[in-house]
Design a protein around this motif. Structure first.
Motif, PDB file in Angstrom:
ATOM      1  N   ALA A 113       2.398   6.621  -6.797  1.00 35.75           N
ATOM      2  CA  ALA A 113       1.367   7.328  -7.561  1.00 35.75           C
ATOM      3  C   ALA A 113       1.560   8.839  -7.549  1.00 35.75           C
ATOM      4  O   ALA A 113       0.885   9.541  -8.301  1.00 35.75           O
ATOM      5  CB  ALA A 113      -0.007   6.978  -7.002  1.00 35.75           C
ATOM      6  N   ILE A 114       2.462   9.340  -6.737  1.00 32.88           N
ATOM      7  CA  ILE A 114       2.619  10.794  -6.612  1.00 32.88           C
ATOM      8  C   ILE A 114       3.058  11.434  -7.927  1.00 32.88           C
ATOM      9  O   ILE A 114       2.412  12.374  -8.414  1.00 32.88           O
ATOM     10  CB  ILE A 114       3.607  11.142  -5.480  1.00 32.88           C
ATOM     11  N   LEU A 115       4.140  10.961  -8.514  1.00 31.21           N
ATOM     12  CA  LEU A 115       4.651  11.596  -9.735  1.00 31.21           C
ATOM     13  C   LEU A 115       3.693  11.480 -10.918  1.00 31.21           C
ATOM     14  O   LEU A 115       3.451  12.478 -11.601  1.00 31.21           O
ATOM     15  CB  LEU A 115       6.032  11.057 -10.087  1.00 31.21           C
ATOM     16  N   ALA A 156      -7.495  11.850  -8.856  1.00 34.46           N
ATOM     17  CA  ALA A 156      -7.445  12.346  -7.476  1.00 34.46           C
ATOM     18  C   ALA A 156      -8.140  11.369  -6.532  1.00 34.46           C
ATOM     19  O   ALA A 156      -7.659  11.111  -5.425  1.00 34.46           O
ATOM     20  CB  ALA A 156      -8.084  13.718  -7.387  1.00 34.46           C
ATOM     21  N   LEU A 157      -9.265  10.820  -6.972  1.00 35.78           N
ATOM     22  CA  LEU A 157      -9.989   9.851  -6.148  1.00 35.78           C
ATOM     23  C   LEU A 157      -9.154   8.591  -5.917  1.00 35.78           C
ATOM     24  O   LEU A 157      -9.045   8.102  -4.786  1.00 35.78           O
ATOM     25  CB  LEU A 157     -11.317   9.501  -6.806  1.00 35.78           C
ATOM     26  N   VAL A 158      -8.543   8.084  -6.973  1.00 35.19           N
ATOM     27  CA  VAL A 158      -7.706   6.881  -6.848  1.00 35.19           C
ATOM     28  C   VAL A 158      -6.504   7.152  -5.948  1.00 35.19           C
ATOM     29  O   VAL A 158      -6.158   6.332  -5.085  1.00 35.19           O
ATOM     30  CB  VAL A 158      -7.262   6.382  -8.242  1.00 35.19           C
ATOM     31  N   PHE A 159      -5.889   8.318  -6.125  1.00 36.40           N
ATOM     32  CA  PHE A 159      -4.737   8.677  -5.299  1.00 36.40           C
ATOM     33  C   PHE A 159      -5.147   8.801  -3.829  1.00 36.40           C
ATOM     34  O   PHE A 159      -4.456   8.287  -2.936  1.00 36.40           O
ATOM     35  CB  PHE A 159      -4.124   9.986  -5.801  1.00 36.40           C
ATOM     36  N   PHE A 215       0.486  11.264 -10.775  1.00 37.26           N
ATOM     37  CA  PHE A 215      -0.643  12.133 -10.437  1.00 37.26           C
ATOM     38  C   PHE A 215      -0.285  13.592 -10.686  1.00 37.26           C
ATOM     39  O   PHE A 215      -1.071  14.343 -11.269  1.00 37.26           O
ATOM     40  CB  PHE A 215      -1.054  11.908  -8.982  1.00 37.26           C
ATOM     41  N   LEU A 216       0.906  14.011 -10.265  1.00 36.76           N
ATOM     42  CA  LEU A 216       1.329  15.387 -10.504  1.00 36.76           C
ATOM     43  C   LEU A 216       1.486  15.672 -11.997  1.00 36.76           C
ATOM     44  O   LEU A 216       1.127  16.751 -12.476  1.00 36.76           O
ATOM     45  CB  LEU A 216       2.633  15.677  -9.759  1.00 36.76           C
ATOM     46  N   ALA A 217       2.004  14.707 -12.749  1.00 36.04           N
ATOM     47  CA  ALA A 217       2.129  14.882 -14.201  1.00 36.04           C
ATOM     48  C   ALA A 217       0.756  15.001 -14.851  1.00 36.04           C
ATOM     49  O   ALA A 217       0.564  15.801 -15.776  1.00 36.04           O
ATOM     50  CB  ALA A 217       2.899  13.717 -14.798  1.00 36.04           C
ATOM     51  N   LEU A 218      -0.193  14.239 -14.363  1.00 33.78           N
ATOM     52  CA  LEU A 218      -1.553  14.301 -14.902  1.00 33.78           C
ATOM     53  C   LEU A 218      -2.213  15.631 -14.586  1.00 33.78           C
ATOM     54  O   LEU A 218      -2.912  16.197 -15.431  1.00 33.78           O
ATOM     55  CB  LEU A 218      -2.380  13.148 -14.348  1.00 33.78           C
ATOM     56  N   ILE A 219      -1.986  16.152 -13.399  1.00 38.42           N
ATOM     57  CA  ILE A 219      -2.541  17.461 -13.043  1.00 38.42           C
ATOM     58  C   ILE A 219      -1.917  18.548 -13.915  1.00 38.42           C
ATOM     59  O   ILE A 219      -2.607  19.465 -14.373  1.00 38.42           O
ATOM     60  CB  ILE A 219      -2.308  17.765 -11.545  1.00 38.42           C
ATOM     61  N   ALA A 269       0.832  -1.211   0.000  1.00 39.86           N
ATOM     62  CA  ALA A 269       0.000   0.000   0.000  1.00 39.86           C
ATOM     63  C   ALA A 269       0.863   1.256   0.000  1.00 39.86           C
ATOM     64  O   ALA A 269       0.555   2.231  -0.701  1.00 39.86           O
ATOM     65  CB  ALA A 269      -0.940  -0.016   1.213  1.00 39.86           C
ATOM     66  N   GLU A 270       1.933   1.254   0.758  1.00 42.42           N
ATOM     67  CA  GLU A 270       2.852   2.399   0.765  1.00 42.42           C
ATOM     68  C   GLU A 270       3.513   2.567  -0.596  1.00 42.42           C
ATOM     69  O   GLU A 270       3.664   3.681  -1.089  1.00 42.42           O
ATOM     70  CB  GLU A 270       3.930   2.222   1.837  1.00 42.42           C
TER      71      GLU A 270
END
Length: 103
Positions: free
Chosen positions: A40-42, A80-83, A44-48, A33-34
């Motif tokens: 997922a951070i990078l 965002a929901l998945v993250f 997610f940020l690229a997608l934003i 999970a960690e």
């Protein structure tokens, strides 16, 4: 190495041996999970930063459209929901590990 582990295991009471398996399973689940939440951070940020790029990728674009994510706003909201869910899951597993096993 295995003989030392076997010897240490023989000194553990039966009750503690039974508790060891669920704790090890939770530890592995927590690590996974960690890994997912940190990994997922990078993306997610690229997608934003550029949600249009996700629509420009062929295989990803068709998969997103199949599930109804056809606009950049919908894609960012779903990501965002998945993250958020992955972070909550990682926190929940961490809390389960913090609890004192019965005994």
């Amino acid at each position: 190495m295995f003989s030392a582990l076997r010897e240490m295991f023989s000194h553990i009471s039966r009750k503690r041996r039974r508790q060891l398996v669920p704790v090890l399973a939770l530890m592995l689940a927590g690590a996974l999970a960690e890994l997912v939440s940190i990994g997922a951070i990078l993306p997610f940020l690229a997608l934003i930063a550029n949600p249009q790029k996700a629509l420009a990728l062929g295989a990803i674009s068709s998969a997103l459209e199949r599930v109804g994510l056809d606009t950049p706003t919908k894609i960012v909201a779903a990501a965002a929901l998945v993250f958020a869910l992955s972070a909550v899951l990682a926190g929940a597993v961490r809390l389960l590990l913090e609890q004192n096993p019965s005994g």
